[in-house]
Motif scaffolding. Structure first.
Motif, PDB file in Angstrom:
ATOM      1  N   GLU A  59       0.771  -1.659  -0.226  1.00 51.96           N
ATOM      2  CA  GLU A  59       0.014   0.043   0.362  1.00 51.96           C
ATOM      3  C   GLU A  59       0.902   0.983   0.268  1.00 51.96           C
ATOM      4  O   GLU A  59       0.771   2.402  -0.880  1.00 51.96           O
ATOM      5  CB  GLU A  59      -1.093  -0.334   0.888  1.00 51.96           C
ATOM      6  N   GLU A  60       1.798   1.228   0.746  1.00 50.37           N
ATOM      7  CA  GLU A  60       3.067   2.367   0.878  1.00 50.37           C
ATOM      8  C   GLU A  60       3.046   2.350  -0.031  1.00 50.37           C
ATOM      9  O   GLU A  60       3.486   3.299  -1.037  1.00 50.37           O
ATOM     10  CB  GLU A  60       3.934   2.153   1.843  1.00 50.37           C
TER      11      GLU A  60
ATOM     12  N   LEU B 223       0.700   4.113  -2.788  1.00 51.80           N
ATOM     13  CA  LEU B 223       0.200   5.547  -2.305  1.00 51.80           C
ATOM     14  C   LEU B 223       1.111   6.592  -3.064  1.00 51.80           C
ATOM     15  O   LEU B 223       1.440   7.306  -3.606  1.00 51.80           O
ATOM     16  CB  LEU B 223      -0.151   5.405  -1.021  1.00 51.80           C
ATOM     17  N   ALA B 224       2.725   6.286  -2.868  1.00 47.97           N
ATOM     18  CA  ALA B 224       3.729   6.438  -2.995  1.00 47.97           C
ATOM     19  C   ALA B 224       4.101   7.505  -4.313  1.00 47.97           C
ATOM     20  O   ALA B 224       4.369   8.345  -5.178  1.00 47.97           O
ATOM     21  CB  ALA B 224       4.836   5.856  -2.298  1.00 47.97           C
ATOM     22  N   GLU B 225       3.516   6.294  -5.410  1.00 48.85           N
ATOM     23  CA  GLU B 225       4.809   5.871  -6.587  1.00 48.85           C
ATOM     24  C   GLU B 225       3.128   6.028  -7.411  1.00 48.85           C
ATOM     25  O   GLU B 225       3.229   6.927  -8.485  1.00 48.85           O
ATOM     26  CB  GLU B 225       5.433   5.126  -6.812  1.00 48.85           C
TER      27      GLU B 225
ATOM     28  N   ILE C  70      -0.618   6.960  -6.996  1.00 48.36           N
ATOM     29  CA  ILE C  70      -1.690   8.083  -5.798  1.00 48.36           C
ATOM     30  C   ILE C  70      -1.230   9.434  -5.921  1.00 48.36           C
ATOM     31  O   ILE C  70      -1.657  10.394  -6.150  1.00 48.36           O
ATOM     32  CB  ILE C  70      -2.162   7.396  -4.960  1.00 48.36           C
ATOM     33  N   TYR C  71       0.188   9.639  -5.118  1.00 44.84           N
ATOM     34  CA  TYR C  71       0.219  11.016  -4.364  1.00 44.84           C
ATOM     35  C   TYR C  71       1.786  11.606  -6.318  1.00 44.84           C
ATOM     36  O   TYR C  71       2.410  12.163  -4.996  1.00 44.84           O
ATOM     37  CB  TYR C  71       1.514  10.898  -2.630  1.00 44.84           C
ATOM     38  N   VAL C  72       1.154  11.410  -6.470  1.00 39.09           N
ATOM     39  CA  VAL C  72       2.524  12.202  -7.617  1.00 39.09           C
ATOM     40  C   VAL C  72       2.522  13.225  -7.355  1.00 39.09           C
ATOM     41  O   VAL C  72       1.753  13.887  -7.556  1.00 39.09           O
ATOM     42  CB  VAL C  72       2.415  10.736  -8.875  1.00 39.09           C
TER      43      VAL C  72
END
Length: 76
Positions: free
Chosen positions: A66-67, A70-72, A74-76
């Motif tokens: 999940e991390e 999310l990091a690569e 979703i939160y780009v």
């Protein structure tokens, strides 16, 4: 009467009283733990011998995945 999408895909229904129910069956496959689980030493043997340890390790793998998502992604 026009065939439903379910019927056009090759599936069938069976009559139960006044209702037409889809004929469904699950495949008789065993799911493996996967590559991430194998890298962390998570096996079906561990699951059988120590379920709490297995759950903890699986939760850790899930959190790591999940991390990364999310990091690569979703939160780009």
């Amino acid at each position: 009467m026009e065939k439903s999408l379910f019927e056009r895909m090759g599936s069938t229904y069976e009559m139960r009283g006044d209702y037409r129910l889809p004929c469904l069956a699950l495949p008789a496959e065993e799911k493996s733990v996967g590559v991430w689980g194998q890298r962390q030493g998570i096996t079906e043997q561990l699951k059988a011998e120590n379920q709490m340890e297995w759950v903890g390790r699986m939760n850790c793998c899930k959190a790591q995945a999940e991390e990364v998502i999310l990091a690569e992604l979703i939160y780009v």
